[in-house]
Motif scaffolding. Structure first.
Motif, PDB file in Angstrom:
ATOM      1  N   ILE A   1       0.875  -1.175   0.000  1.00 41.09           N
ATOM      2  CA  ILE A   1       0.000   0.000   0.000  1.00 41.09           C
ATOM      3  C   ILE A   1       0.906   1.217   0.000  1.00 41.09           C
ATOM      4  O   ILE A   1       1.654   1.455   0.955  1.00 41.09           O
ATOM      5  CB  ILE A   1      -0.940   0.007   1.226  1.00 41.09           C
ATOM      6  CG1 ILE A   1      -1.800  -1.278   1.232  1.00 41.09           C
ATOM      7  CG2 ILE A   1      -1.816   1.259   1.213  1.00 41.09           C
ATOM      8  CD1 ILE A   1      -2.580  -1.493   2.506  1.00 41.09           C
ATOM      9  N   ALA A   2       0.882   1.947  -1.110  1.00 41.96           N
ATOM     10  CA  ALA A   2       1.698   3.159  -1.237  1.00 41.96           C
ATOM     11  C   ALA A   2       0.896   4.351  -0.744  1.00 41.96           C
ATOM     12  O   ALA A   2      -0.256   4.543  -1.148  1.00 41.96           O
ATOM     13  CB  ALA A   2       2.124   3.363  -2.691  1.00 41.96           C
ATOM     14  N   ILE A   3       1.504   5.153   0.114  1.00 42.86           N
ATOM     15  CA  ILE A   3       0.870   6.354   0.650  1.00 42.86           C
ATOM     16  C   ILE A   3       1.530   7.564  -0.015  1.00 42.86           C
ATOM     17  O   ILE A   3       2.762   7.710   0.034  1.00 42.86           O
ATOM     18  CB  ILE A   3       1.024   6.442   2.182  1.00 42.86           C
ATOM     19  CG1 ILE A   3       0.510   5.148   2.858  1.00 42.86           C
ATOM     20  CG2 ILE A   3       0.325   7.684   2.721  1.00 42.86           C
ATOM     21  CD1 ILE A   3      -0.951   4.858   2.691  1.00 42.86           C
ATOM     22  N   THR A   4       0.717   8.409  -0.634  1.00 40.86           N
ATOM     23  CA  THR A   4       1.231   9.544  -1.396  1.00 40.86           C
ATOM     24  C   THR A   4       0.578  10.843  -0.954  1.00 40.86           C
ATOM     25  O   THR A   4      -0.492  10.835  -0.335  1.00 40.86           O
ATOM     26  CB  THR A   4       0.966   9.343  -2.902  1.00 40.86           C
ATOM     27  OG1 THR A   4      -0.443   9.423  -3.154  1.00 40.86           O
ATOM     28  CG2 THR A   4       1.489   7.997  -3.390  1.00 40.86           C
ATOM     29  N   VAL A   5       1.222  11.951  -1.297  1.00 43.96           N
ATOM     30  CA  VAL A   5       0.635  13.281  -1.099  1.00 43.96           C
ATOM     31  C   VAL A   5       0.872  14.074  -2.381  1.00 43.96           C
ATOM     32  O   VAL A   5       1.978  14.066  -2.927  1.00 43.96           O
ATOM     33  CB  VAL A   5       1.261  14.023   0.107  1.00 43.96           C
ATOM     34  CG1 VAL A   5       0.669  15.420   0.239  1.00 43.96           C
ATOM     35  CG2 VAL A   5       1.049  13.247   1.395  1.00 43.96           C
ATOM     36  N   THR A   6      -0.165  14.725  -2.857  1.00 41.04           N
ATOM     37  CA  THR A   6      -0.070  15.560  -4.054  1.00 41.04           C
ATOM     38  C   THR A   6      -0.659  16.938  -3.775  1.00 41.04           C
ATOM     39  O   THR A   6      -1.405  17.117  -2.809  1.00 41.04           O
ATOM     40  CB  THR A   6      -0.822  14.913  -5.237  1.00 41.04           C
ATOM     41  OG1 THR A   6      -2.173  14.650  -4.840  1.00 41.04           O
ATOM     42  CG2 THR A   6      -0.153  13.609  -5.662  1.00 41.04           C
ATOM     43  N   ILE A   7      -0.310  17.895  -4.621  1.00 41.80           N
ATOM     44  CA  ILE A   7      -0.832  19.265  -4.500  1.00 41.80           C
ATOM     45  C   ILE A   7      -1.938  19.439  -5.535  1.00 41.80           C
ATOM     46  O   ILE A   7      -1.702  19.277  -6.740  1.00 41.80           O
ATOM     47  CB  ILE A   7       0.272  20.310  -4.727  1.00 41.80           C
ATOM     48  CG1 ILE A   7       1.408  20.112  -3.730  1.00 41.80           C
ATOM     49  CG2 ILE A   7      -0.308  21.728  -4.623  1.00 41.80           C
ATOM     50  CD1 ILE A   7       2.621  20.997  -3.984  1.00 41.80           C
ATOM     51  N   TYR A   8      -3.125  19.745  -5.059  1.00 41.07           N
ATOM     52  CA  TYR A   8      -4.276  19.936  -5.940  1.00 41.07           C
ATOM     53  C   TYR A   8      -4.068  21.169  -6.819  1.00 41.07           C
ATOM     54  O   TYR A   8      -3.730  22.241  -6.322  1.00 41.07           O
ATOM     55  CB  TYR A   8      -5.543  20.077  -5.093  1.00 41.07           C
ATOM     56  CG  TYR A   8      -6.810  20.215  -5.881  1.00 41.07           C
ATOM     57  CD1 TYR A   8      -7.341  19.122  -6.568  1.00 41.07           C
ATOM     58  CD2 TYR A   8      -7.478  21.427  -5.939  1.00 41.07           C
ATOM     59  CE1 TYR A   8      -8.510  19.236  -7.293  1.00 41.07           C
ATOM     60  CE2 TYR A   8      -8.654  21.551  -6.661  1.00 41.07           C
ATOM     61  CZ  TYR A   8      -9.166  20.446  -7.344  1.00 41.07           C
ATOM     62  OH  TYR A   8     -10.331  20.576  -8.064  1.00 41.07           O
TER      63      TYR A   8
END
Length: 195
Positions: free
Chosen positions: A103-110
């Motif tokens: 399970i990869a946990i990511t964060v992106t900028i909307y």
């Protein structure tokens, strides 16, 4: 207080932990734009080939719960204001299908390009893994913490960490890798249909 990890470190999760909370937090630096920062956490449930089995294995603000019920996103925080976790993903390790290896946990900028934003304008980012006492414990007891100390510049997406199977146990990998192209690039890399 949990164990502090460095980038690239891998550590086993306690075998007795059946439910874990992945808490993500960050601060944004002052910048010349007039748009708010909206950072979004996501989880990708991946098979042995490193890709989602189906689009529903992508859990984010538009799909808050996996079809198997193992992974839940508690909701979108559009400002990141306040102390503590800005977004939370919970994982019931007992419900993760056997063909999900990671399970990869990511964060992106909307809307990063439209708002002229990138992770160079974000500071104090962290991920923590906490043991949950039950399905409604959204604080938990912190076991692990990974502070992203790296200076990112043009990146608009981060793979923060991975929870993955290792034999009969689960392990945590402190990834901290930045990418350009935002959420769409991650979705393509993990095999999610983006239309």
């Amino acid at each position: 207080m949990g164990v502090n990890l460095s980038k690239g470190q891998r550590v086993s999760l306690d075998k007795g932990m059946t439910m874990c909370l992945i808490g993500l937090g960050w601060d944004t630096n002052k910048y010349d734009g007039n748009a708010d920062f909206d950072l979004d956490a996501s989880a990708f449930m991946l098979g042995a080939d490193g890709r989602v089995r189906k689009d529903e294995d992508f859990i984010f603000y538009g799909n808050l719960k996996s079809s198997c019920g193992a992974v839940r996103h508690t909701g979108d925080n559009r400002t990141g204001d306040g102390d503590g976790d800005d977004e939370v993903i919970t994982i019931d390790l007992t419900k993760v299908p056997s063909d999900v290896q990671k399970i990869a946990i990511t964060v992106t900028i909307y809307e990063a390009p439209e708002r002229h934003q990138n992770f160079g304008q974000v500071s104090n980012a962290y991920v923590r893994v906490a043991r949950m006492s039950g399905p409604d414990d959204f604080v938990g007891t912190e076991e692990l913490r990974f502070d992203l100390m790296e200076e990112f510049s043009i990146e608009t997406a981060l793979v923060v960490c991975e929870i993955y199977r290792f034999g009969s146990t689960w392990k945590f990998n402190a990834v901290g890798a930045g990418y350009s192209g935002g959420l769409e690039a991650l979705c393509r890399a993990y095999g999610v249909n983006v239309g």
